[in-house]
Design a protein around this motif. Sequence first.
Motif, PDB file in Angstrom:
ATOM      1  N   LYS A  94     -42.666  25.375  -3.150  1.00 50.83           N
ATOM      2  CA  LYS A  94     -43.645  26.061  -3.968  1.00 50.83           C
ATOM      3  C   LYS A  94     -43.799  25.342  -5.304  1.00 50.83           C
ATOM      4  N   PHE A  95     -45.021  25.343  -5.803  1.00 51.47           N
ATOM      5  CA  PHE A  95     -45.279  24.730  -7.097  1.00 51.47           C
ATOM      6  C   PHE A  95     -44.750  25.633  -8.203  1.00 51.47           C
ATOM      7  N   ASN A  96     -44.024  25.076  -9.128  1.00 51.18           N
ATOM      8  CA  ASN A  96     -43.465  25.836 -10.241  1.00 51.18           C
ATOM      9  C   ASN A  96     -44.141  25.389 -11.535  1.00 51.18           C
ATOM     10  N   PRO A  97     -45.079  26.180 -12.054  1.00 48.64           N
ATOM     11  CA  PRO A  97     -45.803  25.757 -13.261  1.00 48.64           C
ATOM     12  C   PRO A  97     -44.932  25.713 -14.505  1.00 48.64           C
ATOM     13  N   ASP A  98     -43.725  26.287 -14.431  1.00 48.20           N
ATOM     14  CA  ASP A  98     -42.832  26.289 -15.584  1.00 48.20           C
ATOM     15  C   ASP A  98     -41.914  25.068 -15.622  1.00 48.20           C
ATOM     16  N   SER A  99     -42.099  24.146 -14.684  1.00 47.62           N
ATOM     17  CA  SER A  99     -41.254  22.956 -14.622  1.00 47.62           C
ATOM     18  C   SER A  99     -41.568  22.006 -15.765  1.00 47.62           C
ATOM     19  N   LEU A 100     -40.613  21.105 -16.046  1.00 50.19           N
ATOM     20  CA  LEU A 100     -40.868  19.955 -16.890  1.00 50.19           C
ATOM     21  C   LEU A 100     -41.209  18.804 -15.954  1.00 50.19           C
ATOM     22  N   PHE A 101     -42.414  18.263 -16.086  1.00 51.98           N
ATOM     23  CA  PHE A 101     -42.890  17.203 -15.215  1.00 51.98           C
ATOM     24  C   PHE A 101     -42.697  15.851 -15.899  1.00 51.98           C
ATOM     25  N   GLU A 102     -42.456  14.823 -15.101  1.00 47.06           N
ATOM     26  CA  GLU A 102     -42.400  13.466 -15.628  1.00 47.06           C
ATOM     27  C   GLU A 102     -43.181  12.550 -14.697  1.00 47.06           C
ATOM     28  N   LEU A 110     -46.839  22.553 -18.549  1.00 40.90           N
ATOM     29  CA  LEU A 110     -48.143  23.175 -18.362  1.00 40.90           C
ATOM     30  C   LEU A 110     -48.247  24.443 -19.185  1.00 40.90           C
ATOM     31  N   GLU A 111     -49.379  24.604 -19.825  1.00 40.78           N
ATOM     32  CA  GLU A 111     -49.704  25.849 -20.505  1.00 40.78           C
ATOM     33  C   GLU A 111     -50.831  26.525 -19.742  1.00 40.78           C
ATOM     34  N   MET A 407     -49.788  13.409  -8.914  1.00 41.82           N
ATOM     35  CA  MET A 407     -48.981  14.292  -9.754  1.00 41.82           C
ATOM     36  C   MET A 407     -49.429  15.737  -9.583  1.00 41.82           C
ATOM     37  N   LEU A 408     -48.607  16.653 -10.048  1.00 49.97           N
ATOM     38  CA  LEU A 408     -48.866  18.090  -9.926  1.00 49.97           C
ATOM     39  C   LEU A 408     -49.070  18.493  -8.471  1.00 49.97           C
ATOM     40  N   LYS A 409     -48.235  17.957  -7.584  1.00 51.72           N
ATOM     41  CA  LYS A 409     -48.375  18.239  -6.163  1.00 51.72           C
ATOM     42  C   LYS A 409     -48.196  19.723  -5.877  1.00 51.72           C
ATOM     43  N   ASN A 410     -49.102  20.257  -5.054  1.00 57.15           N
ATOM     44  CA  ASN A 410     -49.122  21.653  -4.640  1.00 57.15           C
ATOM     45  C   ASN A 410     -49.526  22.614  -5.751  1.00 57.15           C
ATOM     46  N   ILE A 411     -50.186  22.091  -6.788  1.00 56.19           N
ATOM     47  CA  ILE A 411     -50.669  22.983  -7.848  1.00 56.19           C
ATOM     48  C   ILE A 411     -51.753  23.918  -7.330  1.00 56.19           C
ATOM     49  N   LEU A 438     -52.117  20.303 -19.992  1.00 61.91           N
ATOM     50  CA  LEU A 438     -50.923  19.463 -19.916  1.00 61.91           C
ATOM     51  C   LEU A 438     -50.458  19.139 -21.336  1.00 61.91           C
ATOM     52  N   ILE A 439     -49.269  19.628 -21.682  1.00 64.77           N
ATOM     53  CA  ILE A 439     -48.720  19.459 -23.021  1.00 64.77           C
ATOM     54  C   ILE A 439     -47.604  18.432 -22.983  1.00 64.77           C
TER      55      ILE A 439
END
Length: 443
Positions: A94-102, A110-111, A407-411, A438-439
């Motif tokens: 599952k996509f987790n929008p609260d993750s730290l992405f690199e 993500l905001e 990037m942002l797979k499964n968003i 994207l912050i």
Amino acid sequence: MEASHVEVDEFAEAKTLYASNCASCHGQKVEMFVDRKWKHGNAIDSIISSIKTGYEDLGMPSFDSIIPDEQIGKLAAFIKNGIDNRDSYSFDNKFNPDSLFEVDGVKFKLELITDEIEVPWGYVFLPDNSMLITNTNGTLFHRTADGTLNEISGVPKVQNEGQGGLLDIELDPDFEQNSLIYLSFTKPKDGKNTTAVIRAQLDGQSLKEVTEIFEALPYLSTKHHYGGRLEFDNDNHLFISVGDRGKRDDNPQSLENHCGKIHRINTDGSIPEDNPFVDKENAIASIYSYGHRNPQGLKFDAKTNTLWEHEHGPRGGDELNIIKKGENYGWPVVSFGINYNGTTFTNKTEMEGMTNSEKYWVPSIAPCGMDMIQSDKYPGWENQILVGSLRFKYVTKVAEDMSETQMLKNIGRVRNVRLDNEGYIYVSTEADGAIYKLIPENN
């Protein structure tokens, strides 16, 4: 010795059939397909009938001559099981929008900007960086700086069916002086429909002086391939994309209709004198380029005076193009794709007199929305192109050498990608109706 237990996947064959025949249109994972409105019913018999006979006006081909009845039954059972128990087909994490992405050296979070709009198809940023956002159901919203959503009145009637609805939005190049905006939408008329564009003045929370400045002809009964993207160039010309409306053998190679083309007009709807076909007998004077299938991405690079476009192929053959005046981009004479039902329509991938794409995708990613990174907010990403994927639910970042990073797979099914006035990236998705910002970590 006790025999080992081997678990048999009863849907193994059906999963293969789905991947081969359905995924390019309905999504790589079946959960994208089953969570939808079922206009023709979702009982097992209705699903079998849909697969066998298709619905031409919606772009759904028939498979009765391609897939044997027994396999159609297995495919329908797989889809029906997915409807009854959709979560069992969530094959990926599952996509987790609260993750730290690199991604490529940049860390970001993500905001969530909003999740209250059903399908945020297009959006623009006003001078104060508040947003105007279109919803395909025909509603236009103003999102204020404090996050309040206000509905804008005065939007023309739209036909929200199939791939149609309220589509893209652009600000006039002189918006701060004239408050003019432009909207593309699906316009109904006498039981048929087309892509149209209006210009209007934004007056508080309403549109005034609404004027239609573009109407694609002919009106058709099909409900797909509208195109609908809008983009301005350095000379204040408005570019409009129009899809082939599912009539590939009639429209894109003919200069006598608007479909399967990129058009260029002035802000009042008049035709620039230097358009390529203004002096050609019977040609539509607004045509700038032709031979397109369904363009849902336009981005003008003001630094290089280059118009980028992407368009949906059929099963394979999505394209990323540089649009040049008067050129023919080949659809359907040349293509890297095949029909949705597995048959071929051309064996040519290039031809003299037709312009090759800068990049193509096989399998199809179903591209939608596009922008170019021209800020320093994401170091190392400068001048790269962002493209959303409806099919695979990610954003792909295309470098100048046409290599790409996903990037942002499964968003979610990405409907649009756009930068705000400060250079920050925004991504909108369907189903959850979300828009994310994207912050970067250093911000």
